[in-house]
Design a protein around this motif. Structure first.
Motif, PDB file in Angstrom:
ATOM      1  N   TYR A 105      -3.985  36.565  12.089  1.00  0.00           N
ATOM      2  CA  TYR A 105      -4.429  36.523  10.696  1.00  0.00           C
ATOM      3  C   TYR A 105      -5.945  36.702  10.603  1.00  0.00           C
ATOM      4  N   LEU A 106      -6.681  35.961  11.420  1.00  0.00           N
ATOM      5  CA  LEU A 106      -8.145  36.051  11.385  1.00  0.00           C
ATOM      6  C   LEU A 106      -8.637  37.439  11.798  1.00  0.00           C
ATOM      7  N   LEU A 122       3.281  29.422  18.391  1.00  0.00           N
ATOM      8  CA  LEU A 122       3.450  30.486  17.403  1.00  0.00           C
ATOM      9  C   LEU A 122       2.387  30.379  16.310  1.00  0.00           C
ATOM     10  N   GLU A 123       2.054  29.165  15.920  1.00  0.00           N
ATOM     11  CA  GLU A 123       1.021  28.976  14.901  1.00  0.00           C
ATOM     12  C   GLU A 123      -0.326  29.458  15.416  1.00  0.00           C
ATOM     13  N   LYS A 124      -0.642  29.155  16.664  1.00  0.00           N
ATOM     14  CA  LYS A 124      -1.915  29.602  17.251  1.00  0.00           C
ATOM     15  C   LYS A 124      -1.982  31.126  17.268  1.00  0.00           C
ATOM     16  N   LEU A 125      -0.914  31.766  17.696  1.00  0.00           N
ATOM     17  CA  LEU A 125      -0.845  33.228  17.730  1.00  0.00           C
ATOM     18  C   LEU A 125      -0.955  33.810  16.314  1.00  0.00           C
ATOM     19  N   MET A 181       0.851  -1.183   0.000  1.00  0.00           N
ATOM     20  CA  MET A 181       0.000   0.000   0.000  1.00  0.00           C
ATOM     21  C   MET A 181       0.891   1.239   0.000  1.00  0.00           C
ATOM     22  N   LYS A 182       0.524   2.216  -0.780  1.00  0.00           N
ATOM     23  CA  LYS A 182       1.267   3.482  -0.811  1.00  0.00           C
ATOM     24  C   LYS A 182       0.902   4.338   0.390  1.00  0.00           C
ATOM     25  N   ASP A 183       1.918   4.912   1.011  1.00  0.00           N
ATOM     26  CA  ASP A 183       1.714   5.871   2.097  1.00  0.00           C
ATOM     27  C   ASP A 183       1.892   7.267   1.541  1.00  0.00           C
ATOM     28  N   ILE A 184       0.891   8.100   1.756  1.00  0.00           N
ATOM     29  CA  ILE A 184       0.914   9.456   1.218  1.00  0.00           C
ATOM     30  C   ILE A 184       0.807  10.437   2.373  1.00  0.00           C
ATOM     31  N   LEU A 185       1.711  11.392   2.389  1.00  0.00           N
ATOM     32  CA  LEU A 185       1.750  12.418   3.417  1.00  0.00           C
ATOM     33  C   LEU A 185       1.343  13.740   2.777  1.00  0.00           C
ATOM     34  N   ILE A 186       0.387  14.422   3.403  1.00  0.00           N
ATOM     35  CA  ILE A 186      -0.136  15.682   2.879  1.00  0.00           C
ATOM     36  C   ILE A 186       0.235  16.794   3.855  1.00  0.00           C
ATOM     37  N   PHE A 187       1.005  17.768   3.387  1.00  0.00           N
ATOM     38  CA  PHE A 187       1.399  18.902   4.215  1.00  0.00           C
ATOM     39  C   PHE A 187       0.483  20.093   3.960  1.00  0.00           C
ATOM     40  N   THR A 188       0.073  20.748   5.056  1.00  0.00           N
ATOM     41  CA  THR A 188      -0.640  22.013   4.971  1.00  0.00           C
ATOM     42  C   THR A 188       0.100  23.016   5.851  1.00  0.00           C
ATOM     43  N   PHE A 189      -0.317  24.264   5.785  1.00  0.00           N
ATOM     44  CA  PHE A 189       0.339  25.338   6.524  1.00  0.00           C
ATOM     45  C   PHE A 189      -0.731  26.180   7.206  1.00  0.00           C
ATOM     46  N   LEU A 190      -0.670  26.318   8.488  1.00  0.00           N
ATOM     47  CA  LEU A 190      -1.644  26.970   9.364  1.00  0.00           C
ATOM     48  C   LEU A 190      -2.831  26.037   9.594  1.00  0.00           C
ATOM     49  N   SER A 191      -3.320  26.035  10.817  1.00  0.00           N
ATOM     50  CA  SER A 191      -4.400  25.110  11.162  1.00  0.00           C
ATOM     51  C   SER A 191      -5.788  25.680  10.874  1.00  0.00           C
ATOM     52  N   ILE A 192      -5.880  26.949  10.499  1.00  0.00           N
ATOM     53  CA  ILE A 192      -7.195  27.530  10.221  1.00  0.00           C
ATOM     54  C   ILE A 192      -7.747  26.960   8.917  1.00  0.00           C
ATOM     55  N   SER A 193      -9.051  26.957   8.822  1.00  0.00           N
ATOM     56  CA  SER A 193      -9.713  26.389   7.659  1.00  0.00           C
ATOM     57  C   SER A 193      -9.566  27.335   6.466  1.00  0.00           C
ATOM     58  N   THR A 194      -8.707  26.953   5.547  1.00  0.00           N
ATOM     59  CA  THR A 194      -8.473  27.747   4.335  1.00  0.00           C
ATOM     60  C   THR A 194      -8.746  26.885   3.114  1.00  0.00           C
ATOM     61  N   ASP A 219      -0.155  19.529   9.484  1.00  0.00           N
ATOM     62  CA  ASP A 219       0.037  20.975   9.381  1.00  0.00           C
ATOM     63  C   ASP A 219       1.451  21.273   9.877  1.00  0.00           C
ATOM     64  N   ILE A 220       2.329  21.655   8.976  1.00  0.00           N
ATOM     65  CA  ILE A 220       3.742  21.805   9.307  1.00  0.00           C
ATOM     66  C   ILE A 220       3.996  22.919  10.317  1.00  0.00           C
ATOM     67  N   PHE A 221       3.295  24.035  10.220  1.00  0.00           N
ATOM     68  CA  PHE A 221       3.514  25.144  11.153  1.00  0.00           C
ATOM     69  C   PHE A 221       3.097  24.738  12.564  1.00  0.00           C
ATOM     70  N   SER A 222       1.903  24.154  12.690  1.00  0.00           N
ATOM     71  CA  SER A 222       1.412  23.721  13.989  1.00  0.00           C
ATOM     72  C   SER A 222       2.285  22.606  14.567  1.00  0.00           C
ATOM     73  N   HIS A 223       2.724  21.707  13.724  1.00  0.00           N
ATOM     74  CA  HIS A 223       3.572  20.600  14.162  1.00  0.00           C
ATOM     75  C   HIS A 223       4.901  21.110  14.708  1.00  0.00           C
ATOM     76  N   ALA A 224       5.465  22.103  14.038  1.00  0.00           N
ATOM     77  CA  ALA A 224       6.784  22.605  14.426  1.00  0.00           C
ATOM     78  C   ALA A 224       6.726  23.645  15.542  1.00  0.00           C
ATOM     79  N   TYR A 225       5.739  24.525  15.493  1.00  0.00           N
ATOM     80  CA  TYR A 225       5.671  25.656  16.426  1.00  0.00           C
ATOM     81  C   TYR A 225       4.225  25.893  16.856  1.00  0.00           C
TER      82      TYR A 225
END
Length: 130
Positions: A55-56, A47-50, A1-14, A38-44
């Motif tokens: 942004y909102l 800071l991502e929450k702030l 089975m293929k494993d697929i990783l999907i990266f997003t940036f910021l946890s807000i719904s965009t 979500d790379i930003f939330s995963h790493a920081y």
């Protein structure tokens, strides 16, 4: 089975998140293993929450300034060979660590062009689509 990783940036719904969710649902419906990170939330996380809250509030209270800056930065001429050192500094190590840990066959990035070029396409262990 293929494993697929999907990266997003910021946890807000965009739009990026909606596209990533749709891709993940379709891949899973085909019996593939697809994980979204979500790379930003995963790493920081803090800071991502702030950043997300700021942004909102920005687009809620002064949308014209956001629109103008967005058009200036995101709708201009795309430079494929431009370096985005801030994104590289912030995220390259975290992306490489996630990719080494997860060992996906393929990864997809629903990120800004700047963050996508900050290292995900440099990973030799999988085919990266962005």
């Amino acid at each position: 089975m293929k494993d697929i990783l999907i990266f997003t940036f910021l946890s807000i719904s965009t739009g990026h998140h909606h596209a990533a969710d749709a891709l993940q649902a379709e891949l899973k419906s085909q019996g593939l293993a697809a994980e979204k990170i979500d790379i930003f939330s995963h790493a920081y996380r803090r800071l991502e929450k702030l950043s997300s809250e700021a942004y909102l509030k920005w687009i809620q209270y002064v949308p014209k300034t956001y629109s103008g800056i967005y058009k200036l930065l995101a709708c201009g001429k795309y430079e494929n060979d431009k370096r985005y050192t801030m994104y590289e500094w912030l995220f390259t190590q975290q992306m490489r660590h996630i990719l080494q840990e997860k060992q996906p066959d393929t990864c997809a990035a629903f990120l800004s062009a700047q963050s996508a070029q900050a290292g995900i396409s440099e990973y030799d262990g999988c085919e990266c689509i962005h």
